[in-house]
Design an enzyme around this catalytic site. Structure first.
Site, PDB file in Angstrom:
ATOM      1  N   CYS A 131       0.805  -1.225   0.000  1.00  9.01           N
ATOM      2  CA  CYS A 131       0.000   0.000   0.000  1.00  9.01           C
ATOM      3  C   CYS A 131       0.839   1.278   0.000  1.00  9.01           C
ATOM      4  CB  CYS A 131      -0.960  -0.006   1.184  1.00  9.01           C
ATOM      5  SG  CYS A 131      -0.197  -0.594   2.696  1.00  9.01           S
ATOM      6  N   GLN A 158       2.221   5.122   8.909  1.00 10.24           N
ATOM      7  CA  GLN A 158       1.246   4.143   8.424  1.00 10.24           C
ATOM      8  C   GLN A 158       0.137   3.869   9.439  1.00 10.24           C
ATOM      9  OE1 GLN A 158       4.802   1.888   6.099  1.00 10.24           O
ATOM     10  NE2 GLN A 158       2.921   0.710   6.246  1.00 10.24           N
ATOM     11  N   ARG A 262       4.583   2.983  12.190  1.00 12.81           N
ATOM     12  CA  ARG A 262       3.133   2.847  12.449  1.00 12.81           C
ATOM     13  C   ARG A 262       2.711   3.989  13.364  1.00 12.81           C
ATOM     14  NH1 ARG A 262       0.534  -0.287   9.423  1.00 12.81           N
ATOM     15  NH2 ARG A 262       1.656  -2.179   9.975  1.00 12.81           N
ATOM     16  N   HIS A 269      -2.416   6.005   4.985  1.00 12.91           N
ATOM     17  CA  HIS A 269      -0.958   6.013   5.097  1.00 12.91           C
ATOM     18  C   HIS A 269      -0.432   7.340   4.547  1.00 12.91           C
ATOM     19  CE1 HIS A 269      -1.053   1.982   6.346  1.00 12.91           C
ATOM     20  NE2 HIS A 269      -0.355   1.384   5.405  1.00 12.91           N
TER      21      HIS A 269
HETATM   22  N1  HSE Z   1       2.109  -3.673   4.890  1.00 12.50           N
HETATM   23  C1  HSE Z   1       1.247  -2.560   5.004  1.00 12.50           C
HETATM   24  C2  HSE Z   1       1.170  -2.073   6.428  1.00 12.50           C
HETATM   25  C3  HSE Z   1      -0.138  -2.832   4.537  1.00 12.50           C
HETATM   26  O1  HSE Z   1       1.577  -2.824   7.326  1.00 12.50           O
HETATM   27  O2  HSE Z   1       0.702  -0.972   6.659  1.00 12.50           O
HETATM   28  C4  HSE Z   1      -0.305  -3.646   3.330  1.00 12.50           C
HETATM   29  O3  HSE Z   1       0.295  -3.155   2.172  1.00 12.50           O
END
Ligand code: HSE
Length: 362
Positions: A131, A158, A262, A269
């Site tokens: 993503c 993210q 994160r 994102h």
């Molecule tokens: N790997 C991405 C994430 C989501 O952990 O935010 C999927 O593409």
């Protein structure tokens, strides 16, 4: 009409995908057949019995398989249906096949030419990209297509949804945990420092919800996503260069690297980009290229109010917009460009490329 077997439609990405397919009236163009890994025979969303997603014969009866079931199912069933001689189109949200030579990472506003070449060559495995990578290329892919980029560094912010539905709920439960326990003190007028001290204690409380993330995300951030690689990168960081260059069909890879983090956003994102150009391109030309690149990119002037109103998860969530802002030359030199992008991780980051590919092969 072509028969499309749909697997993994109940999960979060699958649900968003079906919602989008209904909104775009995609179902008028093929016969949908719903599969299940655990409830075969029970009633599906169309009222018909669900087919068994582990049955090779049922799967190979389809012209197209569209799956959001996840990598384990892909690894189990894809080799079996191909070994059975099935030549249909396999469209997949999972990363399992992404880097296979015979698979194409689909992001048609960015790489329609790569998709067309692959279709001419008879390829039939179409895989949605990571993503963050897809959202970055929808935002600033124009600069790569122009051949202007020497290297790029992307630092991500993210959302919880990228880790899954459980994680998204857990973030909200963590917020609720704080809210419930701090309410009285806040209502009694405790100071910010007194409350902050309690937050630190609550984060360590045995009852604090941390099963999915393993750590607090609310009032915190987590600067590691996915597994560790020998390079010192996380797998999420490794994907930026590997997948972006594959999507673009580059024979000479452009270096892309940064730190993936994160944060407590729900489904959007964001990323802060440093883009090193191979020559001094005027900012107006860069802006024009980004604006003209695709119908979803929304370039926001580098103005404080416009940025805070338009280039945030709150502004973008639930829409197909790819907001690009904070575009400026950096003090590092005239070939360094700063940008910030934000996109919905479940829409363009996951579901949308799949349904658009389905329409193409149908
Ligand atoms: N790997 C991405 C994430 C989501 O952990 O935010 C999927 O593409």
């Amino acid at each position: 009409m072509k028969k499309v077997g749909i697997v993994g439609w109940r999960g979060m990405v699958g649900s968003v995908l079906l919602e989008r397919m209904h909104a775009e009236k995609d179902f008028a163009h093929f016969d949908a057949v719903y599969f299940s890994t655990s409830q075969a025979g029970e009633k599906g969303p169309d009222g018909k019995p669900l087919k068994n997603a582990q049955n090779v014969k049922d799967l190979t009866d389809m012209d197209i398989i569209l799956t959001c079931q996840g990598g384990d199912w892909t690894k189990e069933m894809h080799p079996q249906v191909r070994a059975a001689g099935w030549k249909g189109h396999w469209i997949d949200a999972a990363s399992a096949l992404r880097m296979d030579k015979s698979a194409v990472i689909i992001l048609d506003p960015v790489n329609q030419a790569v998709i067309d070449r692959a279709r001419n060559d008879g390829l039939n495995d179409w895989i949605g990209g990571n993503c963050t990578v897809s959202l970055m290329l929808l935002g600033v892919g124009a600069l790569f297509k122009q051949g202007w980029v020497e290297w790029a560094s992307s630092h991500t912010y993210q959302a919880a949804s990228g880790a899954g539905a459980k994680n998204m709920l857990e973030l909200l439960k963590q917020m609720q945990f704080f809210g419930d326990r701090l309410r009285d003190g806040m209502n009694a007028g405790q100071s910010a420092l007194e409350i902050e001290k309690q937050v630190g204690v609550l984060m360590k409380d045995a009852a604090f919800p941390r099963e999915a993330f393993g750590h607090p995300l609310a009032a915190n951030l987590l600067p590691w996503i996915d597994s560790a690689l020998p390079s010192g990168q996380s797998r999420e960081e490794w994907k930026a260069e590997a997948e972006a260059n594959k999507i673009l069909g580059n024979t000479r890879p452009i270096p892309i690297d940064g730190t993936c983090v994160r944060v407590g956003a729900l489904r959007c994102h964001s990323q802060a980009l440093t883009i090193k150009l191979n020559k001094d391109i005027p900012l107006a030309e860069i802006e024009a290229a980004i604006k003209a690149d695709n119908a979803w990119v929304r370039l926001v002037e580098n103005d404080k109010e416009k940025t805070l109103k338009g280039v945030t998860p709150a502004a973008v969530s639930g829409s197909l917009d790819i907001a690009v802002g904070r575009l400026r030359k950096m003090s590092l030199g005239p070939t360094f460009v700063n940008a910030f992008t934000c996109g919905d991780q479940l829409l363009w980051g996951a579901a949308e490329p799949l349904r658009r590919m389905l329409r193409q092969v149908v």
